[in-house]
Design an enzyme around this catalytic site. Structure first.
Site, mmCIF file in Angstrom:
data_model
loop_
_atom_site.group_PDB
_atom_site.id
_atom_site.type_symbol
_atom_site.label_atom_id
_atom_site.label_comp_id
_atom_site.label_asym_id
_atom_site.label_seq_id
_atom_site.Cartn_x
_atom_site.Cartn_y
_atom_site.Cartn_z
ATOM 1 N N ASP A 310 -32.952 1.938 -10.842
ATOM 2 C CA ASP A 310 -32.334 2.991 -11.688
ATOM 3 C C ASP A 310 -31.774 2.126 -12.890
ATOM 4 O O ASP A 310 -31.824 0.692 -12.841
ATOM 5 C CB ASP A 310 -30.914 3.803 -11.071
ATOM 6 C CG ASP A 310 -30.819 4.969 -11.596
ATOM 7 O OD1 ASP A 310 -31.135 5.208 -12.780
ATOM 8 O OD2 ASP A 310 -30.098 5.851 -11.146
ATOM 9 N N GLU A 507 -24.303 12.932 -14.727
ATOM 10 C CA GLU A 507 -23.937 11.955 -13.782
ATOM 11 C C GLU A 507 -22.566 11.477 -14.290
ATOM 12 O O GLU A 507 -22.324 11.202 -15.812
ATOM 13 C CB GLU A 507 -24.790 10.900 -13.741
ATOM 14 C CG GLU A 507 -25.499 10.466 -14.830
ATOM 15 C CD GLU A 507 -26.452 9.452 -14.730
ATOM 16 O OE1 GLU A 507 -26.211 8.581 -13.840
ATOM 17 O OE2 GLU A 507 -27.664 9.347 -15.431
#
Ligand code: BGC
Length: 616
Positions: A310, A507
């Protein structure tokens, strides 16, 4: 009121049945063989590569983070991404996206081996970074459709819109199994039920990757975030105030039963890439966990594709970047998403190999996996076009694509209350009053990951229909449609449609301790209430919210999630052209102190059970 309730156990059995039916009729994707069947070609190429060329393949830099465009050839980069806030420098148009892809892809021709780039974006509900793309409902809404065929079709269309810009990879689907609605990424998951996540995650992968990865209309999928992203504990985020990127504190049996569950289905569906999660499992970052990445995913589940870290996730593993790289690569990370620090990654990984900290066999394994995928995609074919297929641009954001999104919207709506058959509304009513700040707000309707990373309120994208516009288009010529954002001036109307809910977030920023309806939205309903007319509430949200008195004040209430650009799908249901069919893919809590609440909990007394949803 609860006549449409389906018992949890019955529903899970239904999920299992759906799963079986879907997979029996769909054979494993007819790709030109398994990924490892490309090993002979990959190995031949590998044998000709220098260490530098191999390390370059393992790097994904960000287009906007490139220190020099020539770094693509200098560092033999294997991949480029544009994350949620990275538009082409010339501007956000279909043409500029395409030109950016082509100009970066072209640079690979200046390298000795001329290995094309894999180019990735977060096309998580359509090609959502690009102005004018059709924006589909976020996964939470798709979960309520219970319709894998539809989810697959959405994947197919998304692939075509992404390919129209040349790009061949999306970091989707998110197969998280969110267990706590306070998590700001809840809407990225299809459901709190692992089985439904497995079913729809696999369907999305089949749609994105198509029957053959080599097809010019397929893109690579990426199941994310492996594993447990949806199970972090509140208060374990970096700042201790939320849950994003936090810690999952469960035993292995629970981790497997809930969070690992979608991955075998994703692999079976052909997922060629998987993204390890920022989060930790019992204190150990997933990106650094050799047991989870190598033993479980690659060896036990037989994943033959490659792992992409990520965004900057490797940095979180250890304060010393070089040490962090060694830990992650040895754990099984194959490609590193290093938006800006790719040059350091290159130097450090080379040193780590030369010092013997990272064995050459691990580098070869990583590069072989990346090359397998490049071969399977046809990137290595002679004559592979480094240009986008501009013919696909004709259908970008087209009516045909929007029709599918509209269908997805109407199938995702969950009717939670319908007192005195307030719904469906009559198209011939003398006057309908529409209220609420989200009624005419494409940005709130689309949520996060829309044009920008966090999304934004207002006319965030080109084309699209707000609820207000959709209602105006649907009613008869004699019907007057009035609007106030604060709910005032509703007196005299036959009925009010009040559109309320969350503002966009993604997020981190979306983690919230309090999920009550905002005071501002409550005031709108109170204002409308004074008019003494029936009230239909349409709620936009990335998760179930605490309804409180709003549920009593509303005569009818629809959970519309984050439906995207095609608000006409909401009018389809409001006016009875289609009956509501959506069923909750999450348990709906009564109060904050009930959270987290999930299917199978004991006691289990939510406001609305998993699977609940009325119809007309
Ligand atoms: C997110 C991923 C996303 C990546 C690239 C990260 O912050 O966690 O879901 O794919 O960024 O944009």
């Amino acid at each position: 009121m609860r006549q449409a309730w389906i018992s949890c156990r019955v529903f899970s059995a239904q999920s299992a049945l759906l799963f079986a039916v879907f997979f029996l009729v769909q054979s494993v994707p007819g790709r030109s063989g398994s990924l490892s069947s490309y090993d002979p070609q990959a190995n031949q190429l590998l044998a000709r590569m220098t260490l530098e060329e191999k390390i370059g393949q393992m790097i994904q830099a960000e287009s906007t983070g490139l220190i020099k465009i020539s770094d693509i050839e200098t560092y033999y980069l294997g991949s480029i991404l544009n994350s949620g806030d990275a538009d082409p420098p010339s501007g956000n148009t279909l043409e500029y996206w395409t030109e950016q892809y082509e100009s970066l892809q072209k640079r690979t021709q200046y390298t000795r081996l001329k290995i094309p780039l894999l180019y990735g974006v977060d096309a998580v509900h359509g090609h959502n970074n690009v102005l004018g793309a059709v924006i589909f409902p976020h996964n939470i809404g798709l979960g309520c459709t219970r319709n894998p065929e539809l989810v697959r079709e959405i994947g197919r269309i998304t692939a075509r819109e992404v390919r129209a810009t040349g790009i061949q990879w999306t970091f989707a689907p998110c197969v998280a199994v969110p267990q706590d609605e306070r998590w700001g990424r809840t809407y990225e998951g299809f459901s709190e039920d692992p089985q439904l996540c497995a079913l729809l995650g696999a369907a999305a992968i089949r749609g994105l990757q198509g029957d053959d990865l080599r097809s010019p209309y397929s893109i690579l999928a990426c199941a994310k975030h492996y594993v447990g992203d949806g199970g972090t504990l509140f208060g374990t985020s970096e700042d201790g105030r939320g849950l994003d990127q936090g810690d999952v504190r469960v035993d292995e049996e629970t981790l497997r039963r809930i969070h690992l569950h979608p991955y075998p289905a994703a692999i079976q569906a052909g997922a060629a890439t998987i993204m390890p999660s920022y989060s930790s499992w019992n204190g150990v970052k997933c990106s650094a966990n050799r047991y989870l990445l190598t033993k479980v995913l690659k060896e036990e589940l037989g994943f033959e594709g490659f792992l992409i870290s990520d965004y900057n996730a490797i940095h979180q593993v250890h304060p010393d970047f070089k040490v962090a790289i060694g830990i992650c690569v040895n754990a099984g990370m194959d490609m590193a998403m290093e938006p800006n620090r790719y040059r350091e990654f290159f130097v450090y990984l080379k040193e780590l190999v030369e010092e013997g900290t990272v064995p050459m066999s691990r580098i070869d394994d990583a590069v072989r996996r990346i090359l397998r995928v490049k071969y399977a995609m046809g990137l290595m074919d002679k004559g592979y076009s480094l240009k986008a297929n501009r013919r696909l641009q004709k259908e970008f954001g087209s009516e045909a694509h929007r029709r599918v999104a509209r269908q997805a919207v109407r199938e995702s709506l969950v009717l939670l209350k319908n007192k005195n058959q307030t719904l469906p509304l009559s198209k011939k009513a003398a006057r309908i009053h529409v209220a609420g700040r989200s009624a005419d707000n494409l940005g709130n309707q689309c949520g996060g990951w829309t044009i920008t990373w966090q999304g934004q309120s207002g006319p965030v994208t080109l084309n699209g229909t707000t609820v207000l516009t959709a209602i105006r288009r649907t009613v008869s010529e004699q019907t007057l449609v009035t609007y106030s954002d604060d709910g005032k001036r509703a007196e005299g109307a036959d009925v009010a449609v009040v559109v309320i809910g969350e503002r966009p977030y993604a997020e981190g920023y979306g983690d919230r301790e309090n999920l009550e309806i905002s005071r501002e939205d409550k005031r709108v309903i109170e204002n409308v209430k004074k008019a003494g007319i029936p009230i239909v509430v349409v709620l936009f949200s990335g998760r179930p919210l605490i309804l409180g008195e709003v549920l009593d004040q509303a005569d009818a209430l629809i959970a519309a999630w984050l439906p995207g650009t095609e608000g006409q799908g909401i009018a389809d249901v409001l006016f009875g052209d289609y009956k509501p069919t959506g069923k909750l893919s999450f348990s709906w809590p009564k109060s904050m102190d009930q959270i987290p609440i999930n299917l199978g909990d004991k006691p289990y007394e939510p406001l609305f059970e998993y699977g609940y949803g009325l119809t007309y």
